[in-house]
Write a protein that holds these residues in place. Structure first.
Motif, short mmCIF file in Angstrom:
data_model
loop_
_atom_site.label_atom_id
_atom_site.label_comp_id
_atom_site.label_asym_id
_atom_site.label_seq_id
_atom_site.Cartn_x
_atom_site.Cartn_y
_atom_site.Cartn_z
N CYS A 33 0.86 -1.18 0.00
CA CYS A 33 0.00 0.00 0.00
C CYS A 33 0.90 1.23 0.00
O CYS A 33 1.79 1.35 0.84
CB CYS A 33 -0.90 0.00 1.22
SG CYS A 33 -2.04 1.40 1.29
N TYR A 52 -3.41 0.38 -3.56
CA TYR A 52 -2.84 -0.93 -3.34
C TYR A 52 -2.28 -1.46 -4.65
O TYR A 52 -2.98 -1.49 -5.67
CB TYR A 52 -3.92 -1.88 -2.81
CG TYR A 52 -3.48 -3.30 -2.62
CD1 TYR A 52 -4.21 -4.36 -3.17
CD2 TYR A 52 -2.34 -3.60 -1.88
CE1 TYR A 52 -3.81 -5.67 -2.98
CE2 TYR A 52 -1.93 -4.91 -1.69
CZ TYR A 52 -2.67 -5.94 -2.24
OH TYR A 52 -2.26 -7.23 -2.06
N ARG A 57 -6.93 -1.17 -5.37
CA ARG A 57 -7.85 -0.61 -4.38
C ARG A 57 -7.32 0.75 -3.95
O ARG A 57 -6.13 0.94 -3.71
CB ARG A 57 -7.94 -1.51 -3.16
CG ARG A 57 -8.84 -0.93 -2.05
CD ARG A 57 -8.76 -1.75 -0.78
NE ARG A 57 -9.23 -3.10 -0.99
CZ ARG A 57 -8.51 -4.19 -0.69
NH1 ARG A 57 -7.29 -4.04 -0.19
NH2 ARG A 57 -9.00 -5.38 -0.90
N THR A 58 -8.23 1.72 -3.84
CA THR A 58 -7.83 3.06 -3.45
C THR A 58 -8.60 3.53 -2.22
O THR A 58 -9.68 3.04 -1.92
CB THR A 58 -8.08 4.07 -4.58
OG1 THR A 58 -9.46 4.03 -4.95
CG2 THR A 58 -7.22 3.78 -5.78
N TYR A 59 -7.99 4.47 -1.54
CA TYR A 59 -8.61 5.15 -0.41
C TYR A 59 -8.44 6.64 -0.62
O TYR A 59 -7.36 7.11 -1.00
CB TYR A 59 -7.96 4.74 0.91
CG TYR A 59 -8.27 5.71 2.04
CD1 TYR A 59 -7.38 6.75 2.34
CD2 TYR A 59 -9.44 5.60 2.77
CE1 TYR A 59 -7.67 7.66 3.34
CE2 TYR A 59 -9.72 6.50 3.77
CZ TYR A 59 -8.84 7.53 4.05
OH TYR A 59 -9.13 8.43 5.05
N THR A 105 -6.42 -1.62 3.41
CA THR A 105 -7.63 -1.65 4.23
C THR A 105 -7.40 -0.95 5.56
O THR A 105 -8.34 -0.62 6.27
CB THR A 105 -8.10 -3.09 4.49
OG1 THR A 105 -7.01 -3.84 5.05
CG2 THR A 105 -8.53 -3.75 3.19
#
Length: 125
Positions: A33, A52, A57-59, A105
């Protein structure tokens, strides 16, 4: 050893755009990440945008959703942050960070073991 080198940043008027780049080296992990945190004077550090490597996957922090876009080039081990429609409250020191044991996550900074030196972003009204 793991190294993160940031570039970009600077000063811009509200409504403008900036692009930050971070280049990683010294690690062979293919899943990690990586992304950006920021800290304004007198405020706690906060996660801004993360991605990621193992699946994209993104935040995004709620405050930047729709304005910032994070992207990655896994082959080059780089992560970019395109910042549009900048606001004065986006002002702060921006740090690139990487977690080699996290699939994004978990976004708390204490789980990120490696950090860049930081680059200043200043947005004037």
């Amino acid at each position: 050893q793991v190294q993160l080198v940031e570039s970009g940043g600077g000063s811009v008027q509200a409504g403008g755009s900036l692009r930050l780049s971070c280049a990683g080296s010294g690690y062979t992990y293919s899943s990690y990440c990586m992304g950006w945190f920021r800290q304004a004077p007198g405020k706690e550090r906060e996660g801004v945008a993360l991605i990621y490597s193992g699946g994209g996957r993104t935040y995004y922090a709620d405050s930047v959703k729709g304005r910032f876009t994070i992207s990655q080039d896994n082959a080059k081990k780089t992560v970019d942050l395109q910042m549009d429609s900048l606001k004065p409250e986006d002002t702060g020191m921006y740090y690139c960070a990487i977690s080699l044991s996290n699939d994004c996550t978990v976004v708390a900074g204490r789980y990120f073991g490696y950090w860049g030196q930081g680059t200043q972003v200043t947005v004037s009204s």
